[in-house]
Design an enzyme around this catalytic site. Structure first.
Site, PDB file in Angstrom:
ATOM      1  N   HIS A 270      29.592 -35.700  36.651  1.00 18.09           N
ATOM      2  CA  HIS A 270      29.335 -34.483  35.873  1.00 18.09           C
ATOM      3  C   HIS A 270      27.930 -34.471  35.296  1.00 18.09           C
ATOM      4  CE1 HIS A 270      33.935 -33.829  35.353  1.00 18.09           C
ATOM      5  NE2 HIS A 270      33.493 -33.428  36.523  1.00 18.09           N
TER       6      HIS A 270
ATOM      7  N   CYS B  70      10.610 -26.250  30.516  1.00 16.97           N
ATOM      8  CA  CYS B  70      10.278 -27.097  31.671  1.00 16.97           C
ATOM      9  C   CYS B  70       8.847 -27.609  31.508  1.00 16.97           C
ATOM     10  CB  CYS B  70      10.404 -26.276  32.956  1.00 16.97           C
ATOM     11  SG  CYS B  70       9.737 -27.097  34.413  1.00 16.97           S
TER      12      CYS B  70
ATOM     13  N   CYS C 222      14.964 -27.518  34.937  1.00 26.25           N
ATOM     14  CA  CYS C 222      14.348 -26.187  34.825  1.00 26.25           C
ATOM     15  C   CYS C 222      15.329 -25.119  35.308  1.00 26.25           C
ATOM     16  CB  CYS C 222      13.076 -26.145  35.680  1.00 26.25           C
ATOM     17  SG  CYS C 222      12.251 -24.548  35.628  1.00 26.25           S
TER      18      CYS C 222
ATOM     19  N   TYR D 171      24.305 -29.460  22.797  1.00 31.34           N
ATOM     20  CA  TYR D 171      23.887 -30.603  23.608  1.00 31.34           C
ATOM     21  C   TYR D 171      22.901 -31.510  22.867  1.00 31.34           C
ATOM     22  CZ  TYR D 171      26.734 -29.238  27.411  1.00 31.34           C
ATOM     23  OH  TYR D 171      27.849 -28.970  28.146  1.00 31.34           O
TER      24      TYR D 171
ATOM     25  N   THR E  63      41.207 -40.775  30.484  1.00 27.54           N
ATOM     26  CA  THR E  63      41.052 -39.354  30.809  1.00 27.54           C
ATOM     27  C   THR E  63      42.400 -38.651  30.701  1.00 27.54           C
ATOM     28  OG1 THR E  63      40.375 -37.755  32.505  1.00 27.54           O
ATOM     29  CG2 THR E  63      41.251 -39.850  33.309  1.00 27.54           C
TER      30      THR E  63
ATOM     31  N   VAL F 204      29.051 -38.055  30.529  1.00 22.84           N
ATOM     32  CA  VAL F 204      27.620 -37.749  30.721  1.00 22.84           C
ATOM     33  C   VAL F 204      26.746 -38.517  29.716  1.00 22.84           C
ATOM     34  CG1 VAL F 204      28.111 -35.451  31.643  1.00 22.84           C
ATOM     35  CG2 VAL F 204      27.802 -35.722  29.167  1.00 22.84           C
TER      36      VAL F 204
ATOM     37  N   CYS G  19       6.669 -25.864  34.581  1.00 25.94           N
ATOM     38  CA  CYS G  19       6.328 -24.424  34.708  1.00 25.94           C
ATOM     39  C   CYS G  19       6.550 -23.659  33.411  1.00 25.94           C
ATOM     40  CB  CYS G  19       7.155 -23.791  35.843  1.00 25.94           C
ATOM     41  SG  CYS G  19       8.863 -23.483  35.378  1.00 25.94           S
TER      42      CYS G  19
END
Ligand code: BV8
Ligand code: ZN
Length: 288
Positions: free
Chosen positions: A145, A197, A153, A68, A236, A112, A200
């Site tokens: 998506h 995150c 998180c 990613y 697509t 995305v 936290c």
């Protein structure tokens, strides 16, 4: 047998009241974003489909984050192309007033990469910046998506999500995109050094919808599909559900389907119109 006649398509376009477009990876090819399948396919060594799953992330978050991070870096360097811009300007009321008076139009994208959102900024003469807060034209855009630049998180107690375009997103991923592009990201990055995150400190994940995860905005989309009298299907392979099923649902209640693809795709023989060619060329002609 689908028609290839642009004039008769534009006659239908002008008389349509509720128009939707379902877009896929082919929409962003001209911006340099590789598709999932086919020659330009994302990643030779690993199949993108096998990496974009909750199971892969559980088993190897380092590899999935490298995948990613690579896609974030590609998207950060990309610009909207004429097909993104044609869809974005068609979503502007003043443009539609000329082409399809008092119609509604919604772009439902499987992508995305954020390029359609940036295109809607660009056609309103702002810079194609990365924008988190959807403005009113962006409600005409449903990113079903999720988004590469949403970072979420993984702790159920927290669930903090932020829009984050930092490049690289964390020090440990810096430069790994080069190895990824070569298809050999073998070195494991310790989980503690992966994106955390900001609230936290738990492990964070890309804010995209993985396979077996439920797409976003499904209720809104189902309503739009039920009302649509014209459905454009752009770039697509129409192999992924539930997105792949929308065009036939529109036809079932009497709506019209127009496919814009570089080559043949699933179900295009049943379409009412089929325009084979690069959508960055065919779409601006069709919507212009
Ligand atoms: C789900 C984000 C449960 C991550 C993605 C029936 C109903 C519901 C689900 C299923 C079902 N049957 C099977 C399933 C499961 C599965 C599925 O469909 N599997 C397939 C393989 C059979 N579906 C799911 O898992 C979904 N979620 O089922 O949730 C549920 C659902 C509903 C209700 C209750 C419960 C899917 C979740 C989303 C997965 N995440 N993306 C990421 O990006 O990393 S999917 C990802 O792959 C993309 O977003 C995109 O959707 C898909 C790739 O498809 P395309 O965009 O079409 O890209 P592709 O490379 O295939 O094709 C490119 C095309 O462009 C080609 O046709 C090419 O010719 C064309 N092209 C190239 N250049 C150009 C061009 N065209 C024009 N111009 C050019 N220049
Ligand atoms: Zn958290």
């Amino acid at each position: 047998m689908p028609s290839h006649d642009m004039n008769s398509f534009q006659t239908v376009l002008r008389s349509s009241k509720h128009i939707i477009a379902i877009a896929g990876a082919g929409l962003s090819v001209a911006s340099g974003i590789p598709t999932f399948r086919g020659a330009g396919g994302l990643w030779r060594k690993y199949d993108a489909m096998s990496l974009a799953t909750p199971g892969s992330f559980r088993r190897d978050p380092s590899l999935v984050w490298q995948f990613y991070h690579y896609r974030r870096e590609v998207a950060l360097k990309a610009m909207p192309n004429p097909a993104h811009l044609a869809l974005a300007s068609f979503s502007l009321p003043q443009t539609r007033a000329l082409i399809a008076p008092d119609s509604t139009f919604t772009l439902i994208t499987q992508n995305v990469d954020g390029l359609s959102a940036r295109a809607s900024q660009q056609v309103q003469s702002a810079q194609p910046q990365f924008l988190d807060v959807p403005d009113d034209t962006q409600t005409k855009l449903l990113e079903m998506h999720g988004r590469l630049f949403d970072v979420r998180c993984t702790s159920a107690k927290c669930g903090h999500t932020e829009f984050n375009t930092t490049s690289p997103i964390c020090a440990s991923l810096a430069g790994t995109e080069l190895a990824i592009a070569a298809g050999d990201a073998d070195h494991a990055i310790p989980v503690v050094d992966l994106p955390r995150c900001s609230e936290c400190g738990a492990l964070a994940r890309p804010g995209v919808v993985w396979f077996e995860e439920v797409p976003l905005h499904l209720d809104v989309i189902e309503n739009l599909v039920d009302q649509a009298d014209l459905c454009l299907v752009v770039g697509t392979s129409s192999t992924l559900y539930p997105a792949a099923g929308y065009a036939s649902e529109v036809q079932e209640h009497g709506g019209t389907v127009a496919v814009f693809n570089l080559e043949h795709s699933a179900g295009d023989e049943e379409a009412d119109f089929l325009f084979l060619g690069p959508c960055e060329e065919t779409l601006p002609k069709a919507l212009g």
